[in-house]
Each structure stands twice: as structure tokens, then as C-alpha cells.
Design an enzyme around this catalytic site. Structure first.
Site, PDB file in Angstrom:
ATOM      1  CB  CYS A   1      39.489  38.152  37.351  1.00 41.51           C
ATOM      2  SG  CYS A   1      39.484  39.188  35.868  1.00 41.51           S
TER       3      CYS A   1
ATOM      4  CB  CYS B   1      41.144  43.703  34.239  1.00 44.87           C
ATOM      5  SG  CYS B   1      40.335  42.095  34.218  1.00 44.87           S
TER       6      CYS B   1
ATOM      7  CB  CYS C   1      43.531  40.771  36.019  1.00 42.55           C
ATOM      8  SG  CYS C   1      42.338  41.009  37.351  1.00 42.55           S
TER       9      CYS C   1
ATOM     10  CG  ASP D   1      14.024  52.993  41.827  1.00 42.90           C
ATOM     11  OD1 ASP D   1      13.213  52.073  41.601  1.00 42.90           O
ATOM     12  OD2 ASP D   1      14.901  53.344  41.029  1.00 42.90           O
TER      13      ASP D   1
HETATM   14 ZN    ZN Z   1      40.324  41.178  36.396  1.00 46.04          ZN
END
Ligand code: ZN
Length: 415
Positions: free
Chosen positions: A220, A207, A223, A339
Site C-alpha cells: 500500500c 486506508c 499505510c 447478471d
Molecule cells: Zn493502506
């Protein structure tokens, strides 16, 4: 096997043997390449009838593959790609060379996981971690996670053994069900191997909200994605299995990260019915892995080799290394990625207070980084100069891929 596959397999073995005889490495890439030219489905044919485990992730896959091979070996002969040839050519060559074995444990480059899942139809896949690697050519971490997730959906019967501590892996391992197309999420066994590197998983792949952490937990803020309860965990110097039984693990490999790799190996072996109590002693038979963690005595110095290829593995190497004089060597040849700006993603502060020496093609890139980081160092042109510059006792060597191979060659291709 069909006749074409038999011929392809035989030619593959011969090509690999000729390459070895000519002193051109272990021949697994050329052998597999020729075999697949003759029969593009050769990997699928060689996989049929075998119970297979795949091991993938950014870091730790070679060591975890070796440990898993040892653990599954309780059941019988196990084919494996032990020399780090982790693309389909290497898998083809490994299986052709092994002949008929009931089991195979294959290390898979994370970019090839979808392709190898389709070709080998494994019983189980272990998903270790995802972090930035080879900035000039590797995919972004979120893109890798998306590719893994899409690949798993196509294999609903697959068992997945995945790292509960890595949000990107958890998201990749838990695709949503799609009943309309008959898809169900794969069954996941979670292990906790710890994760020192967090800088590729602050943003939720589902999300886009921030991921928060407290102790070992993460979640999270926008969510339901959060750390699943792990079935296998590292506790003290052992592994706790899903029944609550604790198994002491005596490894010849250093660091907490390798205890995590041991937990993963036991979890994968358990998917084949191997009891941890039967497998755990076999893990101690794994010494160094293609020179990694090898120790060599030279001129009174005990030299230990640690491979570190990207920021996450440098953090693990600092944790493993003793507080002792330390040589860092950096190249930027093709296998390393060209790199070196990733050096600025690594906090070298843990090395303050140690005698630090630097060498390698890109030692001056490292010099700038260490200067900015406030870590005093001394530049040496050659490996022998480093050995002479430190007092008798332990010398830790931390190097990226080709720098590691150069130093290994200096030490007579130590294993
Ligand atoms: Zn989330």
C-alpha cells in the site's frame, strides 16, 4: 451428544438417504435442513470432539478441500462435504453421515464463514482469495473482507492459513489487537499461491490508497499493509515448506493454480501435525473433482472440462487450457447469477488464434463480448455440434456452473 442432537442426526441421515434413493441428488441439503430444524445447534454438536479445518474463498475451495482431505487423511478418517454443499445444511449433513471421525475438512461458502466458525470452532481456517462473483447477489469484495475480519477477531485461538498474494485476504486475516477486550490477532501461516486476477485489489481496504505491485510483491502506498513473507510457496513443480525443504508435487490436476491449492493443502495439514513428506504423495490420488478437469474421449476428440464461474477463474482457465479448439458455454440461471455483465471484466484475448466455439443460454452475450474483444468465434446450438465442428484431438471446454453441469450430463455425468 444430547438426545435431541442424536435424533436430529439420525433423521438427517435418513432424509438424505431417502432423497438419494428418490434420485434427487446426493440429499445433503435436505438432510442438513431437516436436522437443523429439529436441533438448531446440531452443527455445533456434530463438530464437538473433532479437529476441524475450514476452507473458504471465492475460487478453488472445492479442489483445495479435496486435496486437504487427502493430506489430513495421513492421520485417520476425515469427514468432508465433497459435493460442494458448502453452507451449514451441507456441513451438518456431511458430519451426520460420516459418523464419528477424528477430523473434518469442510468447504465453506465465503458468506457463511462467520456463522460456520462460530458453530464448528475449528482448529484452522484456510482463506484462499476474494474476488467479484455473481454480481446480482454476492457482496462487494471489500465487504466480504470486512466480514471475515470481524469473524476472526471472535476466535483468537484459531490458526489461520492465508494467501499472502491477495491484499484483501491479508487484510482480513490480520485484524488489529484489541487488548481492552482481550482480543489478540490470530496466528497466521502465509502461503503464496500466485494471483492472476488483480482487479479487485487496487485499493487498500485499510486506508483507501493505491496498492502497487512489482513482480510478486505488493504494498500500500499510504499505510503499512504489504505482502507478508510467505511460509509456503510454489517453486517449479513442487512446494517449498517453512523449513526450506522442497517437495515435488505430482498432481492429476492441471495448472499452476492447482499447485497453489496443493501448497495450501499441505500448509493446512501441517497445522494438524502432518508432515508434508508424508502427505505429498496422497495429493496425486485426487483426480477430477465433481467433473472438473475430467477428460472424456468421444468420436476421436479428447474433451476436457474446465469450470470457470467468475472473471478470476476464467483467467486461470485460459492459463490451464491447451492451445487447442475451445468451446465456451455460458448460462445465467439461478446458481450462476443472473447478471452476465462480468463477461466484460474478462479479457478473452488469450483465445485469439484458437478455434473458438460458443454455446449456452447466454451465448449471444458472450458473442457480443468476443466481438468487442476481437476474438473470432462460431456459435453452435448443441454440445454435439461443437464436437463435430472441431478436428480429432483435444477439445477444451470452459463453462460456468449450470452450463458445466449440462455438458457433464451430456457426457453421462462424468466425474
Ligand atoms: Zn493502506
Amino acid at each position: 451428544m444430547p438426545l435431541r442432537a442424536k435424533v436430529a442426526s439420525s433423521v438427517s441421515r435418513t432424509a438424505a438417504a431417502l432423497s438419494r434413493a428418490a434420485g434427487r441428488g446426493d440429499g445433503s441439503v435436505i438432510g442438513g435442513w431437516i436436522g437443523l430444524k429439529i436441533d438448531p445447534d446440531l452443527l455445533a454438536h456434530l463438530s464437538a470432539g473433532r479437529a476441524i479445518a475450514l476452507v473458504s474463498g471465492t475460487n478453488g475451495k472445492t479442489t483445495t478441500t479435496r486435496l486437504t482431505t487427502a493430506a489430513v487423511g495421513v492421520l485417520g478418517r476425515v469427514a468432508t462435504n465433497s459435493f460442494g454443499a458448502n453452507m451449514p445444511t451441507g456441513h451438518t449433513s456431511a458430519l451426520a453421515k460420516a459418523g464419528s471421525t477424528p477430523y473434518a475438512v469442510l468447504e465453506v461458502d465465503e458468506h457463511y464463514l462467520a456463522q460456520v466458525l462460530d458453530a464448528t470452532e475449528p482448529h484452522v481456517v484456510a482463506l484462499l482469495n476474494l474476488s467479484r462473483d455473481q454480481l446480482d447477489r454476492a457482496k462487494e469484495v471489500a465487504m466480504m473482507a470486512q466480514l471475515w475480519r470481524a469473524a476472526l477477531v471472535r476466535h483468537p485461538d484459531l490458526r489461520v492459513v492465508a494467501n499472502a498474494d491477495d491484499p484483501m485476504v491479508v487484510w482480513a486475516a490480520t485484524p488489529p489487537a484489541d487488548p481492552a477486550r482481550g482480543h489478540v490477532p490470530p496466528q497466521v501461516t502465509w502461503f503464496s499461491a500466485g494471483q492472476r486476477w488483480h482487479d479487485d485489489s487496487w485499493v487498500c481496504p485499510e486506508c483507501g490508497s493505491t496498492i502497487q505491485r512489482s513482480g510478486e510483491q505488493w504494498w500500500c502506498t499510504g499505510c503499512p499493509l504489504r505482502r507478508p513473507q510467505p511460509h509456503w510457496t510454489v517453486e517449479d513443480d513442487g512446494v517449498l515448506d517453512p523449513t526450506g525443504a522442497w517437495h515435488k508435487v505430482q498432481l492429476q490436476l492441471p495448472g499452476k493454480v492447482n499447485l497453489g491449492n496443493a501448497a495450501t493443502a499441505l500448509a493446512v495439514a501441517a497445522e494438524f501435525g502432518v508432515r508434508p513428506v508424508d502427505a505429498v504423495s496422497r495429493l496425486g490420488t485426487v483426480t477430477s473433482v465433481a467433473g472438473r478437469y475430467a477428460q472424456v474421449d468421444r468420436d476421436g476428440r479428447n474433451i476436457r472440462l474446465l469450470l470457470a464461474k467468475n472473471p478470476a477463474s476464467w483467467l486461470e482457465a485460459f492459463d490451464m487450457a491447451d492451445v487447442a479448439p475451445t468451446l465456451l458455454s455460458i448460462n445465467a440461471r439461478d446458481p450462476d447469477g443472473l447478471d452476465t455483465s462480468w463477461l466484460f471484466d474478462v479479457d478473452f484475448a488469450p483465445l485469439r488464434g484458437r478455434q473458438v466455439l460458443i454455446t449456452g443460454d447466454r451465448a449471444y452475450d458472450l458473442a457480443v463480448r468476443l466481438d468487442v474483444n476481437g476474438v473470432p468465434f462460431q456459435h453452435v446450438r448443441r454440445f454435439d455440434d461443437a464436437v463435430r465442428a472441431v478436428p480429432p484431438g483435444r477439445l477444451e471446454v470452459i463453462a460456468n456452473y449450470t452450463a458445466f453441469q449440462d455438458i457433464r450430463a451430456e457426457l453421462d455425468r462424468v466425474n
